[in-house]
Design an enzyme around this catalytic site. Structure first.
Site, PDB file in Angstrom:
ATOM      1  N   ASP A 356     -15.922  31.911   6.706  1.00  0.00           N
ATOM      2  CA  ASP A 356     -16.464  30.552   6.765  1.00  0.00           C
ATOM      3  C   ASP A 356     -17.766  30.553   7.564  1.00  0.00           C
ATOM      4  OD1 ASP A 356     -16.897  27.834   6.870  1.00  0.00           O
ATOM      5  OD2 ASP A 356     -15.216  27.400   8.219  1.00  0.00           O
ATOM      6  N   GLU A 393     -23.235  22.276   8.926  1.00  0.00           N
ATOM      7  CA  GLU A 393     -22.043  21.741   8.264  1.00  0.00           C
ATOM      8  C   GLU A 393     -20.892  21.632   9.237  1.00  0.00           C
ATOM      9  OE1 GLU A 393     -18.128  22.193   6.033  1.00  0.00           O
ATOM     10  OE2 GLU A 393     -19.019  23.341   7.666  1.00  0.00           O
ATOM     11  N   GLU A 394     -20.787  22.619  10.129  1.00  0.00           N
ATOM     12  CA  GLU A 394     -19.643  22.667  11.030  1.00  0.00           C
ATOM     13  C   GLU A 394     -19.611  21.478  11.990  1.00  0.00           C
ATOM     14  OE1 GLU A 394     -17.294  24.421  10.462  1.00  0.00           O
ATOM     15  OE2 GLU A 394     -17.845  26.386   9.695  1.00  0.00           O
ATOM     16  N   ASP A 422     -17.696  26.963  -0.099  1.00  0.00           N
ATOM     17  CA  ASP A 422     -17.771  27.082   1.357  1.00  0.00           C
ATOM     18  C   ASP A 422     -17.228  28.453   1.738  1.00  0.00           C
ATOM     19  OD1 ASP A 422     -17.378  26.843   4.152  1.00  0.00           O
ATOM     20  OD2 ASP A 422     -17.087  24.693   4.019  1.00  0.00           O
ATOM     21  N   HIS A 506     -12.333  29.920  12.267  1.00  0.00           N
ATOM     22  CA  HIS A 506     -13.144  29.351  13.357  1.00  0.00           C
ATOM     23  C   HIS A 506     -12.963  30.070  14.695  1.00  0.00           C
ATOM     24  CE1 HIS A 506     -14.327  25.108  11.663  1.00  0.00           C
ATOM     25  NE2 HIS A 506     -14.670  26.103  10.847  1.00  0.00           N
TER      26      HIS A 506
END
Length: 705
Positions: A356, A393-394, A422, A506
């Site tokens: 990601d 985006e995050e 994504d 993440h």
């Protein structure tokens, strides 16, 4: 001797030219695009390794360098490329601490809040560039209170605690990740009366089962010190420019106005590791939590509290107006340059971002390189293709949202579809979501691409074997960059990937080593994603008739409306206006499908260029604009940025994908209040959706009333 007229000679000459010199059909180039001669897993691997060499959070120098790499790669493909910059509000951690006092008789425990480097870590030299673990846009402050365990922090979890007689007011909520968006975890804690929130990564969900479970780098699972960071902002785009672009010198609302909007939390929060979460859980007494609230087999027994464990949570963040950079590449269409087929992926990452988002960035660059090869072979798109690499985006889908807000009117009148990737690859198994008129197109594309894990079948064959529920998901959640296109301005959209959730999401362990060992060892899945993504885009860009089927849309709406009617059978809510509108949409869909067929059958090469190209354009415009009709200028109640009345996030779960979000929100509210007025609002929302569906049927029909 036969007399040859000028017109006859022209017809013979033209026929000879077409027979001997006409370019191959577009289908030839589409087949070439997915052929092994054009795909390149080594190139994808190289792109991914380059992009993930350093952590590259939005606003950092490393992310600017990644933008330069994407720009230079697109330019090397002879694609017109440029950078579009915005100045947006981002947050970074300044200081933070967390201390637990297990009981009045025990000494306090201070957590180090660090993700550990493992032996042989190839990224140890840049690990100090990883941001300290934090929640973006978290409330700064210091709170001290007993801990309450709240399971996943959903509304229904707080309902369970209330039934158990547990008072959350004045406590610090301890929730585990999973099920709902982290921003909603914090917001729900605040609404329940908590003064702070801690969100941890439970072994049951992310760490592997059993006492002998291994974790990264020996297995795919999250290490005990791993932390899932991320945003807790519930809005889209720059919080200081709600609804308009963050261009230079623009109007901005104050930080106080941002806080009053309800989109940022009003209590401090912090993400913590599974190991730290388990330590805190051991300090919680009180009633034993329900079975489905418990952890893995070897975890301690989870109790709900409050206390006796008390935590002292301190967090201070700094707010910065930082420059973000979207990288845009344009391949202009030859026949309809004012119609846009848009592909998008974001580049910024919380840490290294191998899954990601840069597995998707590598796929985007692979698509670009294949399109260059098609152009060398003579292919030219009918419509314009735009390749977008978004930033920030995050933080809140910021780069894509700012661009859509800046170009809203142009996109609303010219965008054919938006195709998002994504996390391109996190494991095996193909998944796709989209607006229903794209269902047939997604299925056809997967029927042409080989399954990367089984060469004896197509992706479609693997897909239908592995899916128990609906084959194609919907885009009600706001989990990625399709949100601004679909949910704000009503552009048909799709999202695709290989693999579902992945344990190191993440965290600092989402690096090239993880994806090389566990996500996609040969990078064949990444090649396959690029093939499906590009093939869908090519068909949208090249086919004379847009490959949309709104009959699928009508069937989907009918099913969801029936589910709602059954749910509300004893509440006096009538769904007849909605069913009537859906039937009108179904008729309009059948009619436009027949008109397509009629034009195709009547189309000779001479009549095409005299009359039918006008009919074709007008019919395609109806297909393109029908999705816009599902939007309402007032937007959802208390959430006006979300204009789409069919697909938008649930109010209590930003990730939650629902149909008819306004109706769902009204039902949830009416169940809580149970007043005549609240149920009247439910009926009003049904009418609103019915009117939107009727507008869509009128657009498809193409005639004024």
């Amino acid at each position: 001797m036969l007399k040859t007229t000028g017109a006859t000679f022209l017809a013979i000459a033209t026929s000879f030219f077409i027979l001997h010199f006409s370019p191959p059909p577009k289908s030839y180039y589409h087949s070439l695009f997915i052929s092994s001669s054009l795909s390149d897993n080594a190139s994808i691997s190289h792109h991914l390794r380059t992009l993930t060499r350093r952590p590259h959070v939005a606003g950092s120098q490393a992310n600017a360098e990644a933008a330069s790499y994407v720009l230079s790669t697109l330019s090397a493909c002879n694609i017109m490329a440029h950078i579009v910059s915005y100045d947006v509000l981002l947050t970074y951690p300044d200081s933070r601490s967390l201390t637990l006092t297990p009981s009045p008789s025990e000494p306090p425990i201070t957590f180090d809040l660090k993700q550990e480097i493992y032996e042989g870590d190839p990224y140890a030299d840049v690990a100090d560039e990883v941001l300290p673990t934090n929640h973006a846009y978290a409330k700064s402050g210091s709170v001290v209170g007993p801990v309450v365990y709240v399971n996943y922090g959903r509304v229904e979890d707080y309902g369970t605690l209330k039934e158990m007689g547990v008072n959350v007011t004045g406590t610090v909520a301890l929730a585990r990740y999973g099920e709902i968006f982290r921003g909603d975890i914090v917001m729900n804690a605040f609404e329940a009366g908590a003064i702070g929130a801690l969100v941890y990564t439970d072994r049951k969900d992310y760490g592997g089962e059993g006492g002998d479970a291994k974790w990264f780098p020996d297995d795919k699972w999250m290490p005990p010190s791993g932390v899932q960071v991320g945003t807790v902002y519930n809005g889209s785009g720059d919080p200081t420019t709600p609804g308009w672009a963050s261009s230079e010198g623009c109007e901005r609302v104050s930080v106080e106005e941002v806080e009053s909007s309800g989109d940022v939390p009003l209590i401090p929060s912090m993400p913590i590791s599974g190991a730290d979460g388990e330590t805190i859980l051991r300090s919680i007494g009180g009633q034993i939590a329900k079975d489905n609230w418990q952890g893995s087999k070897d975890a301690p027994t989870y109790r709900v509290g409050p206390g006796p464990g008390v935590v002292n949570l301190e967090y201070n963040g700094k707010q910065v107006i930082a420059t973000i950079q979207n990288v845009m590449g344009v391949i202009e269409g030859v026949e309809e340059p004012d119609r846009f087929v848009i592909l998008g992926n974001h580049r910024d990452a919380w840490t290294f971002g191998a899954v990601d988002p840069n597995s998707g960035t590598a796929a985007l660059l692979e698509v670009a390189q294949r399109l260059q090869k098609l152009q060398r072979s003579g292919w030219k798109p009918r419509r314009t293709i735009i390749l977008c690499n978004w930033d920030a985006e995050e933080y809140g889908l910021t780069g894509s949202t700012e661009w859509v807000e800046e170009n809203r009117e142009l996109l609303a009148s010219r965008a054919v579809a938006y195709l998002n990737v994504d996390c391109a690859v996190s494991g095996a198994g193909f998944h796709a979501s989209g607006t229903p008129q794209l269902d047939d197109l997604l299925k056809l594309a997967t029927q042409q691409v080989q399954d990367p894990d089984n060469s004896s079948q197509t992706i479609y064959e693997q897909w239908i074997q592995s899916t128990e529920s609906s084959l194609i998901g919907r885009l009600g959640g706001a989990g990625s960059d399709y949100a601004a296109f679909l949910q704000h301005i009503g552009v048909p959209a799709a999202d695709m990937r290989f693999g579902a959730g992945y344990p190191v999401y993440h965290s600092m362990y989402d690096d090239y080593t993880w994806i090389e060992n566990f996500g996609d060892p040969m990078f064949h899945r990444n090649v396959a994603v690029a093939s499906v993504w590009g093939l869908v885009a090519l068909r949208l860009a090249d086919e004379e008739f847009l490959p949309f089927n709104y009959h699928s849309y009508a069937l989907e709406l009918q099913k969801r409306a029936e589910d709602l009617e059954n749910e509300m059978s004893d509440k006096g809510i009538t769904f007849s206006p909605l069913f009537k509108s859906i039937e009108e949409l179904s008729k309009a869909a059948r009619k436009i499908n027949y008109q397509k067929k009629e034009i195709k059958e009547a189309k000779g090469w001479t009549s095409m260029w005299r009359n039918d190209h006008v009919k074709l354009r007008e019919l395609n415009d109806r297909l393109m604009m029908a999705e816009r009709a599902f939007t309402d200028c007032d937007g959802l109640l208390r959430r006006p940025w979300y204009k789409h009345l069919i697909y938008a996030p649930s109010r209590h779960n930003d990730y939650g994908s629902t149909s008819f979000p306004g109706i769902d929100d009204a039902i949830e509210n009416a169940k809580n209040l149970n007043t005549a007025e609240s149920w009247h609002v439910v009926q009003h929302e049904v009418w609103r959706v019915a009117r939107a569906v009727k507008h869509a049927s009128l657009v498809l029909d193409g005639k004024l009333t």
